[in-house]
Scaffold this motif. Structure first.
Motif, PDB file in Angstrom:
ATOM      1  N   LEU A  71      61.634  32.744 -94.796  1.00 33.30           N
ATOM      2  CA  LEU A  71      63.062  32.663 -95.072  1.00 33.30           C
ATOM      3  C   LEU A  71      63.813  32.266 -93.803  1.00 33.30           C
ATOM      4  O   LEU A  71      63.599  32.842 -92.741  1.00 33.30           O
ATOM      5  CB  LEU A  71      63.560  34.007 -95.591  1.00 33.30           C
ATOM      6  N   ASP A  72      64.693  31.273 -93.911  1.00 33.87           N
ATOM      7  CA  ASP A  72      65.442  30.798 -92.750  1.00 33.87           C
ATOM      8  C   ASP A  72      66.824  30.337 -93.172  1.00 33.87           C
ATOM      9  O   ASP A  72      67.066  30.026 -94.335  1.00 33.87           O
ATOM     10  CB  ASP A  72      64.688  29.643 -92.085  1.00 33.87           C
ATOM     11  N   GLY A  73      67.718  30.288 -92.200  1.00 32.17           N
ATOM     12  CA  GLY A  73      69.036  29.722 -92.421  1.00 32.17           C
ATOM     13  C   GLY A  73      70.050  30.653 -93.051  1.00 32.17           C
ATOM     14  O   GLY A  73      71.097  30.202 -93.489  1.00 32.17           O
ATOM     15  N   THR A  74      69.754  31.946 -93.111  1.00 27.27           N
ATOM     16  CA  THR A  74      70.691  32.853 -93.767  1.00 27.27           C
ATOM     17  C   THR A  74      71.070  34.050 -92.915  1.00 27.27           C
ATOM     18  O   THR A  74      71.967  34.783 -93.294  1.00 27.27           O
ATOM     19  CB  THR A  74      70.089  33.391 -95.072  1.00 27.27           C
ATOM     20  N   GLY A  75      70.390  34.278 -91.819  1.00 28.80           N
ATOM     21  CA  GLY A  75      70.638  35.483 -91.033  1.00 28.80           C
ATOM     22  C   GLY A  75      70.000  36.688 -91.692  1.00 28.80           C
ATOM     23  O   GLY A  75      69.447  36.594 -92.790  1.00 28.80           O
ATOM     24  N   PRO A  76      70.061  37.843 -91.032  1.00 24.78           N
ATOM     25  CA  PRO A  76      69.405  39.051 -91.567  1.00 24.78           C
ATOM     26  C   PRO A  76      69.894  39.462 -92.954  1.00 24.78           C
ATOM     27  O   PRO A  76      69.098  39.823 -93.809  1.00 24.78           O
ATOM     28  CB  PRO A  76      69.718  40.128 -90.527  1.00 24.78           C
ATOM     29  N   ALA A  77      71.203  39.397 -93.191  1.00 22.54           N
ATOM     30  CA  ALA A  77      71.726  39.815 -94.499  1.00 22.54           C
ATOM     31  C   ALA A  77      71.252  38.864 -95.599  1.00 22.54           C
ATOM     32  O   ALA A  77      70.896  39.299 -96.695  1.00 22.54           O
ATOM     33  CB  ALA A  77      73.255  39.873 -94.474  1.00 22.54           C
ATOM     34  N   GLY A  78      71.232  37.571 -95.323  1.00 22.75           N
ATOM     35  CA  GLY A  78      70.773  36.599 -96.315  1.00 22.75           C
ATOM     36  C   GLY A  78      69.296  36.748 -96.610  1.00 22.75           C
ATOM     37  O   GLY A  78      68.873  36.646 -97.774  1.00 22.75           O
ATOM     38  N   ALA A  79      68.489  37.005 -95.570  1.00 21.93           N
ATOM     39  CA  ALA A  79      67.053  37.225 -95.782  1.00 21.93           C
ATOM     40  C   ALA A  79      66.844  38.458 -96.649  1.00 21.93           C
ATOM     41  O   ALA A  79      66.024  38.458 -97.565  1.00 21.93           O
ATOM     42  CB  ALA A  79      66.325  37.360 -94.452  1.00 21.93           C
ATOM     43  N   GLU A  80      67.617  39.499 -96.374  1.00 21.56           N
ATOM     44  CA  GLU A  80      67.522  40.731 -97.168  1.00 21.56           C
ATOM     45  C   GLU A  80      67.873  40.453 -98.627  1.00 21.56           C
ATOM     46  O   GLU A  80      67.200  40.917 -99.546  1.00 21.56           O
ATOM     47  CB  GLU A  80      68.463  41.784 -96.579  1.00 21.56           C
ATOM     48  N   ASN A  81      68.925  39.673 -98.866  1.00 23.01           N
ATOM     49  CA  ASN A  81      69.315  39.319-100.239  1.00 23.01           C
ATOM     50  C   ASN A  81      68.227  38.522-100.940  1.00 23.01           C
ATOM     51  O   ASN A  81      67.953  38.741-102.125  1.00 23.01           O
ATOM     52  CB  ASN A  81      70.625  38.523-100.239  1.00 23.01           C
ATOM     53  N   ARG A  82      67.617  37.595-100.232  1.00 22.36           N
ATOM     54  CA  ARG A  82      66.549  36.790-100.840  1.00 22.36           C
ATOM     55  C   ARG A  82      65.334  37.647-101.166  1.00 22.36           C
ATOM     56  O   ARG A  82      64.706  37.459-102.211  1.00 22.36           O
ATOM     57  CB  ARG A  82      66.160  35.644 -99.915  1.00 22.36           C
ATOM     58  N   ILE A  83      64.991  38.569-100.284  1.00 25.51           N
ATOM     59  CA  ILE A  83      63.844  39.451-100.554  1.00 25.51           C
ATOM     60  C   ILE A  83      64.148  40.331-101.767  1.00 25.51           C
ATOM     61  O   ILE A  83      63.301  40.539-102.627  1.00 25.51           O
ATOM     62  CB  ILE A  83      63.485  40.281 -99.304  1.00 25.51           C
ATOM     63  N   ARG A  84      65.384  40.830-101.867  1.00 21.65           N
ATOM     64  CA  ARG A  84      65.767  41.626-103.051  1.00 21.65           C
ATOM     65  C   ARG A  84      65.709  40.781-104.319  1.00 21.65           C
ATOM     66  O   ARG A  84      65.297  41.256-105.377  1.00 21.65           O
ATOM     67  CB  ARG A  84      67.153  42.229-102.855  1.00 21.65           C
ATOM     68  N   ALA A  85      66.108  39.511-104.223  1.00 18.96           N
ATOM     69  CA  ALA A  85      66.045  38.626-105.392  1.00 18.96           C
ATOM     70  C   ALA A  85      64.601  38.386-105.811  1.00 18.96           C
ATOM     71  O   ALA A  85      64.282  38.378-107.006  1.00 18.96           O
ATOM     72  CB  ALA A  85      66.736  37.295-105.088  1.00 18.96           C
TER      73      ALA A  85
END
Length: 102
Positions: A33-47
């Motif tokens: 996961l790249d290009g989203t920062g820590p919060a975006g990576a966390e959201n993608r992992i939750r998705a």
């Protein structure tokens, strides 16, 4: 299995896909996961975790792991930075599945 004229087999062996003959275990699926920062990576992992329910047994039979690129660059790909999508609270190395043995 040879065919014998006049003989009916009573037990039929299940068909095995050709790839399973060479690869008894399905390879891991790794998401970087790249290009989203820590919060975006966390959201993608939750998705990804939410989507696990739609995939039936796939994420339990096949290790599906996700890791932020920043963690991989900082700690290396063999470090326990990978998060199993079926249990995103864990952190494992890519060679582990994250599945607890009974």
């Amino acid at each position: 299995m040879p065919v014998i004229p006049g003989h009916r087999p009573t037990v039929q062996e299940p068909a095995v896909e050709e790839w399973r003959r060479r690869y008894p275990l399905f390879p891991r699926v790794l998401f970087v996961l790249d290009g989203t920062g820590p919060a975006g990576a966390e959201n993608r992992i939750r998705a990804l975790h939410a989507a696990v329910g739609l995939l039936a047994r796939f994420p339990y039979d096949v290790p599906v792991l996700a890791a932020p690129l920043a963690d991989l660059l900082q700690h290396g790909p063999c470090a326990p930075v990978w998060r199993p999508v079926h249990d995103p609270g864990q952190r494992v190395s890519w060679t582990e599945s994250g599945h607890r043995q009974a």
